[in-house]
Design an enzyme around this catalytic site. Structure first.
Site, PDB file in Angstrom:
ATOM      1  N   TYR A  50       0.943  -1.179   0.153  1.00  0.00           N
ATOM      2  CA  TYR A  50       0.074  -0.063   0.055  1.00  0.00           C
ATOM      3  C   TYR A  50       0.949   1.200   0.031  1.00  0.00           C
ATOM      4  CZ  TYR A  50      -3.436   3.356   1.707  1.00  0.00           C
ATOM      5  OH  TYR A  50      -4.355   4.400   1.868  1.00  0.00           O
ATOM      6  N   LYS A  55       4.584   9.616   7.998  1.00  0.00           N
ATOM      7  CA  LYS A  55       4.323   9.996   9.335  1.00  0.00           C
ATOM      8  C   LYS A  55       5.531   9.993  10.246  1.00  0.00           C
ATOM      9  CE  LYS A  55       1.977   5.791   8.508  1.00  0.00           C
ATOM     10  NZ  LYS A  55       0.534   5.527   7.604  1.00  0.00           N
ATOM     11  N   ASP A  71       9.386   2.598  -0.611  1.00  0.00           N
ATOM     12  CA  ASP A  71       8.195   3.284   0.182  1.00  0.00           C
ATOM     13  C   ASP A  71       8.672   3.163   1.636  1.00  0.00           C
ATOM     14  OD1 ASP A  71       6.151   3.773   1.800  1.00  0.00           O
ATOM     15  OD2 ASP A  71       4.598   3.163   0.408  1.00  0.00           O
TER      16      ASP A  71
HETATM   17  N1  HOZ Z   1      -2.044   0.642   6.855  1.00  0.00           N
HETATM   18  C1  HOZ Z   1      -2.424   2.113   7.039  1.00  0.00           C
HETATM   19  C2  HOZ Z   1      -1.158   2.821   7.057  1.00  0.00           C
HETATM   20  N2  HOZ Z   1      -0.176   2.762   6.365  1.00  0.00           N
HETATM   21  C3  HOZ Z   1      -3.449   2.306   8.042  1.00  0.00           C
HETATM   22  C4  HOZ Z   1      -3.745   3.584   8.443  1.00  0.00           C
HETATM   23  C5  HOZ Z   1      -4.869   3.977   7.773  1.00  0.00           C
HETATM   24  O1  HOZ Z   1      -5.015   3.764   6.521  1.00  0.00           O
HETATM   25  O2  HOZ Z   1      -5.554   4.999   8.363  1.00  0.00           O
END
Ligand code: HOZ
Length: 430
Positions: free
Chosen positions: A143, A266, A238
């Protein structure tokens, strides 16, 4: 136990789609009411009903030092007195860029943005602008944020909710996104051979964290590097989750493989909405205003976000023992979970690298999205709720990594291990 959260969830659904501002939070795949969080301190979250939880989400990675870490909170407080945004350059942005360059390898130039999504979308545009090619390769279950191009066979919420096709994404965009299984180097070679001189970039989570935690098999990342070199393809790491977490230099340092471009999220904001992308000078110089690949943002380099991230990264840089401590704590948790899972008799696999870990109820190694999806994820849902009841807050999906923070004590880890033993007893006998 969750009365106030239930009331807040009902109320939230009147004005917020699904009651949440990011889908995974909705608990939809595990069922039940999402917890509404009131505050967090150190390793603990506190919900609207006053329940305390040991936190294994760490805001999906960034709270490496624990919540409300005093130096970060104080720095934000002080900086806010000078205004919260200027939309003009500041010295702090230079300090942040310099700090990133001293910690992470192969970053000649770095551009700040406001989220990991923005970082990945900008890095891809840059790779396309640099190479003059349109297609790119991503891996099933990875993702890279929610920009159109990445929502093909993606992990995280798309895997959690089993969203195969995303309305709103044009055919053209999807056709330029080539996918194959994580850890499958021959499949990458095949895609490259089938699309000669058309592939701008290969983007990968070098340690995947959006289908649970999935480790690259020996030689896989090195193989990608070789393919990219042979075919003038831009290799994008990433590192939204792994950056500054696995080591000061992130996965590049831990795995010993250099990327051409790296994206951060983040983690570099110490919990504030931040992202960045950086890498080789020759590529980064194509970005406006040096080049004509356009990318911009009013809040990019925002002073509050910068001071929070800078303060946290500086702590990590000055106290490298934090990485050893985190590694030891995660290894301790790993060993403890292994013991109780083995004793339970249920099939399981634990994947871990550094302070990222996940449990899969699977009788075979979990090395890609297919094996992660093939695990007993119904059992994971029950386990999740049994753990929650015992004060342990795991990610509400089997398709997410757990993240440890350094505020966790060995007592917290022992409590997590015994909660797992009790939870397994409960869910396996039901
Ligand atoms: N896996 C997502 C962060 N890379 C979870 C957080 C989200 O989508 O809120």
């Amino acid at each position: 136990m969750y009365e106030n959260s239930k009331l807040l969830f009902d109320r939230a659904q009147q004005s917020i789609p699904g009651g949440v501002n990011s889908p995974v939070r909705a608990f939809k795949s595990v069922g039940g009411t999402p917890l509404f969080i009131k505050k967090a301190q150190g390793a603990y979250l506190y919900d609207a009903d006053g329940n305390q939880y040991i936190d294994y989400i760490a805001s999906w990675g960034p709270m490496i030092l624990g919540h409300a870490y005093e130096p970060v909170v104080n720095a934000i407080r002080e900086k806010a007195l000078d205004s919260t945004s200027y939309g003009a350059p500041t010295e702090l942005e230079i300090e942040m860029a310099e700090l990133i360059r001293t910690m992470a390898p192969n970053i000649d130039l770095v551009r700040m943005v406001s989220s990991g999504t923005e970082a990945c979308m900008s890095a891809l545009r840059l790779a396309r602008g640099y190479t003059g090619r349109n297609k790119f390769i991503k891996f099933e279950g990875c993702y890279h944020g929610h920009a159109d191009a990445f929502l093909v066979k993606a992990g995280s919420g798309l895997a959690t909710f089993n969203i195969q096709t995303v309305p709103g994404i044009t055919g053209g965009v999807s056709n330029d996104t080539l996918t194959c299984a994580y850890n499958d180097l021959p499949a990458v070679e095949k895609l490259v051979a089938e699309n000669p001189d058309q592939i701008a970039a290969i983007i990968i989570e070098p340690v995947a964290g959006n289908m649970g935690c999935i480790l690259p098999q020996p030689g896989f990342i090195e193989g990608l590097r070789r393919i990219c070199d042979d075919h003038s393809i831009v290799l994008i790491f990433d590192e939204v989750m792994t950056g500054f977490r696995l080591s000061p230099g992130g996965a590049q340092q831990t795995l010993g493989v250099a990327a051409d471009l790296v994206t951060y999220g983040k983690v570099i904001g110490g919990g504030m909405p931040v992202g960045a992308f950086g890498g080789k000078r020759a590529i980064m110089e194509k970005i406006a205003p040096l080049g004509n690949v356009y990318q911009a943002g009013t809040l990019s380099g925002n002073p509050i976000a910068m001071i929070a991230g800078y303060t946290m990264l500086k702590e990590l840089k000055n106290k490298p023992a934090i990485y050893t401590e985190l590694e030891q704590k995660t290894a301790y948790l790993h060993a403890g979970l292994e013991k109780v899972l083995r004793a339970s008799g249920t099939p399981y696999t634990i994947n871990r690298m550094g302070s990222m870990i996940s449990v899969h109820f699977s009788d075979r190694p979990v090395t890609d999205f297919a094996t992660a999806a093939g695990a007993n994820n119904e059992l994971f849902k029950k386990y999740f709720h049994a753990m929650l009841k015992r004060g342990v807050y795991l990610p509400p999906s089997a398709f997410e990594s757990w993240f440890l923070n350094n505020a966790l004590s060995y007592d917290d880890l022992d409590r997590t291990i015994s909660a797992t033993a009790e939870s397994l007893k409960e869910v396996l006998s039901s």
